[in-house]
Design a protein around this motif. Structure first.
Motif, PDB file in Angstrom:
ATOM      1  N   ASP A   1       0.977  -1.062  -0.109  1.00 48.44           N
ATOM      2  CA  ASP A   1       0.123  -0.064   0.048  1.00 48.44           C
ATOM      3  C   ASP A   1       0.807   1.228  -0.113  1.00 48.44           C
ATOM      4  O   ASP A   1       0.499   2.289   0.760  1.00 48.44           O
TER       5      ASP A   1
ATOM      6  N   PHE B   1     -11.411   0.013  -0.520  1.00 44.44           N
ATOM      7  CA  PHE B   1     -10.997  -0.711  -1.715  1.00 44.44           C
ATOM      8  C   PHE B   1     -11.951  -1.746  -2.144  1.00 44.44           C
ATOM      9  O   PHE B   1     -11.544  -2.908  -2.298  1.00 44.44           O
TER      10      PHE B   1
ATOM     11  N   GLN C   1     -10.055  -3.794  -5.115  1.00 41.30           N
ATOM     12  CA  GLN C   1      -8.951  -4.685  -4.819  1.00 41.30           C
ATOM     13  C   GLN C   1      -9.131  -5.366  -3.666  1.00 41.30           C
ATOM     14  O   GLN C   1      -8.378  -6.529  -3.403  1.00 41.30           O
TER      15      GLN C   1
ATOM     16  N   ASP D   1      -3.001  -1.105  -8.321  1.00 40.42           N
ATOM     17  CA  ASP D   1      -3.352   0.244  -7.587  1.00 40.42           C
ATOM     18  C   ASP D   1      -2.982   1.470  -8.145  1.00 40.42           C
ATOM     19  O   ASP D   1      -1.837   1.814  -8.655  1.00 40.42           O
TER      20      ASP D   1
END
Ligand code: GLC
Length: 627
Positions: A127, A212, A215, A506
Motif C-alpha cells: 500500500d 478499496f 481490490q 493500484d
C-alpha cells in the motif's frame, strides 16, 4: 551594586513544568476513552514515566528546539511555511542522497519536508509503504536509522522541518505485534480487533463502507490457522489496531516519541478517521477519535514540544472541522489537518467554471480560524480524489444533484466528458453504489498532458494558468500549502506501475512519478514556467503576514459564479484574493468586494489591478491578491 545570583532551571524542572501544564488535558480523554477499564492514576503514572524516559533520551539540539517552540508555539502557522511532499527514492534515491537535494527545496521556499512512508514496510504489496512491519527501522531500500538521523539534522540546519507518516490505524500483518497475536498470545491479540466467528463482523458490515471495493472488498478477513476474523479496513495485510485497548495507546506513543528523538518534527497521522469503531455506525470520525488525538498531541507536547501532528482525515466538510479542535478539544488536538474539501472544490469549480458549490461549502461549514491550529491546503497528493460532495450541500445550489455532479466530475477528469481537457482515470469503481474516485497528476488533470500531446499552445497556456491558480489558492487560503512532488514542474501521469506486479492493481501510482531532473532544470518550456510561477507565489506569500495560518479566512459571496473570493482578515490590513475559475476574462465591481479602487495593489504582480468603470479585471484562470 552586586549582581543578583543567576537563576538556573534544570532540564528536570522543565519536564516537571511541562507535565503540570499538560496533565489536565490528559485526564478527561483517559476517563472518557477507557472508563473503568483502567485505574486512571496508575495509568497516568505509567504515561509520565514513558514521557520522562523519552525526554531523558532527547538529544540536546532537539531540547533546544523544544524550548524555542515553547516560546513560539505558533511557529507552524507562519506565512513563511511551505511544504513539499515526496518519496525519498523517487525524489533523491537513498536517504544519504537527500541532503544533496536540499538546495532545490530551499530554492522553492520549502520549510517543511514530508518524506512519504519510509519506515520498514512488509515485502511485496504494501500500500505504498502504509503497511509497516517495523516502526523503529527505516526501509532498508532507503538506508538506515543513522542515515535518517543525518537527513533530519541536515534539514533542521537549513530551517526545514522533517515530517514522516505515522500509520496509526493499522500495522502490517507481519509486524511483531501481529505475529505474536497470530501465534496465539492473548496480550497482542487484544492489540487488534479479532472475532471468533463472523457474527459481529457481519453486523458491523451492515453500516460500513468499503475503502478499496475493487481490490480488497469487505472490512474483515478470516485466518483459518488462527480460527479468527480480523478487522482489515484497507488491504488484507493491514490489520486495524484496537485503540480501545490503552496498551495500544502507550505502545504507539512510545514509537512516536522514539521517532521524534530521531529528529521528526511533525507526524502525519495516517487514516485517523478510522481509529475508533462502534456498532451501527460507519466507524469513521467517532468522537473518541478526537479524544485519542488530544491524548497523543498533549502527551507529545509534554515530552517534545517542538513536535506537532497532522491529521489525515479525508472526510466530508462537517466531519473535517473537529480534526482541528472544536468545543472542549479546541487548541488541543492535531495542529494540522488536510483540507481535502478545498481540494475537491477546486477541481469541481475548475471543471464546471462555477464556484457556487465551493462558495457554499467553504463558507457554511468552516470556521474562519481555529485555536492554535490550521489546515494543510493542497491540490494533489499521492492518493486518489474522493468526490466528497453531499446531497445536503448540493440541495442549496439550484438544479444541482450530488450523485449527478460526482458522476460529472468523474467523467470530466477521466477525460470522457465532451470537451474535457483532463487525462485522469477512474479508481475503485463501486459496482453496488456506482461511486467512483479519480486518479491523475495535477498537470494531467489540469490539461497539460493533452495540450502538449496535441501541440496546442493556447491549451498549454491555459493548463499552466490553471496550475498557477491552484498554487495561488493553497498559498493564500490559510495554513501550510503542500506542494506535491513533481507538480512544481508539471509532471504528467506515469503508467510504468502497470509493469510492476506489486503496484499494478493500484492506479494511484499514476500520480507518483519519479522526479525528472532534466525537466526540473530545463531553462525554458512549460516546466520552467510552472516552476517560476510557483516560486514567485511562495516568495510573495512569505512577505505577507496576513497569510499566516492563524489569520481568519472569510469567503465572500459576490454573486458571480465564475469567481471565488476570500479575504484574509489581518490585524492591520485585509488581503482580498480573487480567483477566476473560467477561461473567460471576468470583472468584479470594486464595491462588491468591499474594496477601495484607488489604493489597491495586486501583490502577485506588484502593480495596481486593472480597473475600468469601477470594475476589477480578472484574466482567465487569474488570481489576484489585493491589499
Ligand atoms: C491513507 C494514505 C493512503 C493509504 C491509506 C491506508 O489514506 O494516504 O495512501 O492507502 O491511508 O493506510
Amino acid at each position: 551594586m552586586a549582581r543578583p545570583p543567576q537563576a538556573t532551571i534544570t532540564d528536570d524542572d522543565l519536564f516537571a513544568l511541562r507535565w503540570d501544564r499538560g496533565r489536565r488535558d490528559l485526564t478527561g480523554p483517559i476517563r472518557r476513552l477507557y472508563g473503568d477499564t483502567v485505574d486512571a492514576d496508575a495509568f497516568l503514572d505509567r504515561l509520565k514515566a514513558l514521557l520522562h524516559q523519552h525526554w531523558q533520551d532527547r538529544p540536546a539540539d532537539l531540547r533546544l528546539l523544544d524550548l524555542q517552540r515553547d516560546l513560539n508555539p505558533d511557529w507552524f502557522l507562519s506565512e513563511r511555511m511551505v511544504a513539499y511532499v515526496f518519496y525519498i527514492d523517487r525524489f533523491a534515491g537513498r536517504l544519504a542522497d537527500l541532503p544533496g537535494r536540499i538546495p532545490y527545496l530551499a530554492d522553492l521556499g520549502v520549510t517543511y519536508a514530508h518524506m512519504m512512508p519510509c519506515l520498514k514496510p512488509r515485502r511485496g504489496a504494501n500500500d505504498g509503504g502504509y503497511a509497516v512491519m517495523d516502526y523503529r527501522q527505516i526501509n532498508p531500500d532507503l538506508g538506515t536509522m543513522a542515515d535518517f538521523r543525518a537527513a533530519t539534522a541536515a534539514f533542521r540546519k537549513t530551517g526545514i522541518s522533517p515530517v514522516i507518516d505515522m500509520v496509526v490505524n493499522h500495522t502490517a500483518k507481519e509486524h511483531d505485534w501481529a505475529l505474536r497475536a497470530r501465534a496465539g498470545d492473548p496480550f497482542y491479540q487484544a492489540f487488534y480487533r479479532m472475532f471468533d466467528d463472523d457474527t459481529l463482523p457481519k453486523a458491523f458490515e451492515e453500516t460500513l463502507v468499503e475503502i478499496f471495493p475493487a481490490q480488497a472488498p469487505g472490512n474483515f478477513t478470516y485466518y483459518p490457522d488462527m480460527g479468527k476474523w480480523v478487522w482489515t479496513t484497507f488491504n488484507e495485510y493491514q490489520w486495524d489496531l484496537n485503540w480501545e485497548n490503552p496498551e495500544v495507546f502507550l505502545a504507539v506513543l512510545d514509537t512516536i516519541l522514539y521517532l521524534a528523538n530521531q529528529g521528526v518534527e511533525c507526524f502525519r497521522l495516517d487514516a485517523v478517521a478510522f481509529m475508533w469503531k462502534r456498532m451501527g455506525t460507519g466507524c469513521q470520525n467517532l468522537p473518541e477519535v478526537h479524544d485519542l488525538l488530544q491524548l497523543l498531541t498533549q502527551s507529545t507536547r509534554i515530552c517534545a514540544p517542538a513536535v506537532i501532528h497532522k491529521a489525515e482525515a479525508i472526510v466530508g466538510p462537517s466531519d473535517l472541522v473537529p480534526y482541528l479542535g472544536t468545543g472542549t478539544h479546541a487548541g488541543k488536538v492535531s495542529q494540522l489537518a488536510y483540507h481535502n474539501n478545498l481540494m475537491v472544490q477546486f477541481w469541481s469549480s475548475l471543471a464546471s467554471g462555477d464556484t457556487r458549490l465551493m462558495n457554499y461549502v467553504l463558507k457554511t461549514h468552516f470556521p474562519e480560524s481555529f485555536r492554535r491550529a490550521s489546515f494543510a491546503p493542497y491540490i494533489r497528493c499521492h492518493d486518489d480524489i474522493g468526490w466528497a460532495i453531499t446531497p445536503e450541500d448540493t440541495a442549496h445550489i439550484p438544479a444541482m444533484d450530488a450523485k449527478a455532479h460526482r458522476d460529472y466530475l468523474s467523467d470530466f477528469y477521466n477525460g470522457s466528458f465532451p470537451g474535457s481537457w483532463a487525462r485522469g482515470a477512474d479508481f475503485q469503481v463501486n459496482e453496488e453504489t456506482g461511486d467512483r474516485r479519480t486518479n491523475g497528476s495535477f498537470a494531467s488533470l489540469a490539461g497539460l498532458e493533452l495540450s502538449v500531446a496535441a501541440g496546442d499552445d493556447t491549451g498549454i497556456d491555459m493548463a499552466i494558468a490553471r496550475i498557477r491558480l491552484g498554487h495561488a489558492l493553497i498559498a493564500s487560503y490559510g495554513g501550510i500549502p503542500l506542494i506535491y512532488m513533481g507538480d512544481e514542474i508539471g509532471l504528467t501521469n506515469d503508467h510504468s506501475y502497470l509493469t510492476e506486479p506489486a503496484l499494478a492493481d493500484d492506479g494511484r501510482w499514476m500520480q507518483r512519478p519519479a522526479m525528472d531532473w532534466a525537466v526540473a532544470t530545463a531553462p525554458t518550456g512549460p516546466a520552467a514556467r510552472i516552476k517560476a510561477d510557483l516560486r514567485h507565489v511562495m516568495a510573495v506569500r512569505k512577505t505577507m503576514p496576513q497569510l499566516a495560518g492563524d489569520v481568519p479566512t472569510r469567503v465572500i459571496d459576490t454573486g458571480n459564479p465564475a469567481l471565488f473570493v476570500w479575504q484574509r482578515l489581518g490585524d492591520d490590513r485585509t488581503v482580498t484574493c480573487i480567483a477566476n475559475f473560467t477561461a473567460r476574462p471576468q470583472s468584479l465591481a470594486v464595491a462588491d468586494a468591499g474594496l477601495d479602487a484607488g489604493k489597491l495593489t495586486d501583490l502577485l504582480t506588484g502593480r495596481p489591478p486593472e480597473v475600468a468603470d469601477d470594475r476589477i479585471a480578472i484574466p482567465p484562470y487569474g488570481c489576484l491578491w489585493l491589499r
